[in-house]
Enzyme design. Structure first.
Site, short mmCIF file in Angstrom:
data_model
loop_
_atom_site.label_atom_id
_atom_site.label_comp_id
_atom_site.label_asym_id
_atom_site.label_seq_id
_atom_site.Cartn_x
_atom_site.Cartn_y
_atom_site.Cartn_z
N HIS A 62 145.05 97.01 80.82
CA HIS A 62 145.58 98.28 81.30
C HIS A 62 146.28 98.07 82.63
O HIS A 62 146.28 96.96 83.18
CB HIS A 62 144.48 99.34 81.40
CG HIS A 62 143.42 99.06 82.43
ND1 HIS A 62 142.56 97.99 82.34
CD2 HIS A 62 143.07 99.73 83.57
CE1 HIS A 62 141.72 98.00 83.37
NE2 HIS A 62 142.03 99.05 84.13
N ASP A 66 144.11 95.70 89.61
CA ASP A 66 143.16 94.59 89.61
C ASP A 66 143.13 93.85 88.27
O ASP A 66 142.42 92.85 88.12
CB ASP A 66 141.75 95.07 89.99
CG ASP A 66 141.25 96.22 89.14
OD1 ASP A 66 142.04 97.12 88.81
OD2 ASP A 66 140.05 96.24 88.81
N HIS A 67 143.91 94.33 87.30
CA HIS A 67 143.96 93.66 86.00
C HIS A 67 145.32 93.02 85.69
O HIS A 67 145.43 92.32 84.69
CB HIS A 67 143.58 94.64 84.89
CG HIS A 67 142.15 95.07 84.97
ND1 HIS A 67 141.15 94.52 84.19
CD2 HIS A 67 141.53 95.97 85.78
CE1 HIS A 67 139.99 95.08 84.50
NE2 HIS A 67 140.20 95.96 85.46
N HIS A 142 139.03 105.04 79.52
CA HIS A 142 139.16 104.86 80.97
C HIS A 142 140.05 105.98 81.52
O HIS A 142 140.53 106.84 80.77
CB HIS A 142 139.75 103.47 81.25
CG HIS A 142 139.64 103.05 82.68
ND1 HIS A 142 138.55 103.30 83.46
CD2 HIS A 142 140.51 102.35 83.48
CE1 HIS A 142 138.74 102.80 84.66
NE2 HIS A 142 139.92 102.23 84.71
N ASP A 212 137.61 97.99 81.48
CA ASP A 212 137.14 99.22 82.11
C ASP A 212 136.97 100.35 81.09
O ASP A 212 137.90 100.68 80.35
CB ASP A 212 138.14 99.67 83.17
CG ASP A 212 138.33 98.62 84.25
OD1 ASP A 212 137.93 97.46 84.04
OD2 ASP A 212 138.89 98.96 85.30
#
Length: 303
Positions: A62, A66-67, A142, A212
């Site tokens: 996604h 942070d991904h 999420h 997440d």
């Protein structure tokens, strides 16, 4: 057949306490699959001897930074290092717009083909099918559209019992047929069943990556019975209200997901920066599901 995953990043949101944002390197039969690519992923790959040049597939769950914020740096380094081999990239449809904008304003034309395949964030699909595995998306819950990924190893061909085959003078040209399950018909008219000459290959392994997500049962069918489950566990259960508010999972809930779905092993990760040490999260998850491990960076889990 090799099938293992190395943890490159295990932090949520920000790098802290020597923990880096999310990234994992999956090695299947010496082919590398990168799962998420948080900031600092390149440094982690250097640190743990993961060769970026061997990555053929990248999966982005996604569009929270942070991904994926390490992705452009990785692609740029591969470009500067002379990569020519194509890379397949799977992620939310908007990801390609982000990449193309940055390449445009840096006046960069990649030397290799970037094959972008947008994921459907509303329905699970098989997004990759090659000689070793299939990869299927897992629809998660999420704050923004998010998918996990289910990696299924394909069954290998049967293994020939070499001593028996030589005893019966089976021609080597017939070995491929035996591996595919054929019986052997000897010149004297005798039929030797395949089970006499071969053994089953190992059971195919499965790895489920649940990025997440709010804890709910919508994705449970897909993770049921997997050999290894990675599940986010951002907070301890005393932070349940915060977990629900941010659409994350507690360590207790991650253990429950593993227990309910009879998985063989659980890895928890995506730890909040509020936890300097991870003992509380580990104890909470393992109290529900004993075969739990922490996503410690640099550790490789054999599936």
């Amino acid at each position: 057949m090799r099938f293992d995953v190395t943890i490159l990043g295990s932090s949520s949101a920000t790098p802290i306490y020597n923990r880096n944002p999310t990234a994992q390197a999956l090695n299947i039969n010496e082919r590398l699959y990168l799962i998420d690519c948080g900031e600092g992923t390149q440094q982690q790959m250097l640190r743990f001897d993961i060769k970026a040049s061997r990555i053929d597939y990248i999966f982005i769950s996604h569009l929270h930074g942070d991904h994926y914020l390490g992705l452009l740096g990785l692609l740029s380094s591969l470009h500067l290092n002379g990569r020519k081999k194509p890379i397949s990239l799977f992620g939310p449809p908007q990801l390609i717009e982000i990449i193309e904008m940055q390449l445009k304003y840096s006046q960069t034309t990649l030397h290799f083909e970037l094959i972008f395949k947008p994921t459907n964030t509303e329905a699970s699909e098989v997004i990759l099918d090659n000689q070793d595995i299939t990869v299927e998306t897992i629809i998660l819950d999420h704050r923004i559209p998010c998918t996990g990924f289910l990696f299924r190893q394909k069954r290998r061909l049967r293994k020939i019992i070499k001593e028996r085959a030589e005893e019966l003078n089976v021609p080597m040209l017939y070995y491929p047929a035996l591996k595919r399950g054929a019986d052997f018909f000897a010149l004297d008219g005798t039929t030797h069943p395949n089970s006499e000459l071969t053994t089953n290959s190992e059971e195919p392994k499965t790895y489920a990556y649940c990025s997440d997500t709010l804890y709910n049962q919508s994705y449970f069918d897909q993770i049921n019975g997997v050999d290894l489950l990675y599940h986010e566990a951002t907070f301890a259960h005393d932070m349940l209200d915060r977990a629900n508010e941010t659409h994350h999972t507690t360590a207790f809930q991650a253990g429950e997901a593993a227990r309910i779905n009879n998985v063989k092993k659980l890895i928890i990760g995506h730890f909040s920066a509020r936890y300097k040490t991870l003992t509380e999260l580990y104890d909470e998850a393992s109290s529900v599901f004993p075969n739990t491990e922490l996503a410690i960076e640099g550790r490789t889990f054999v599936i």
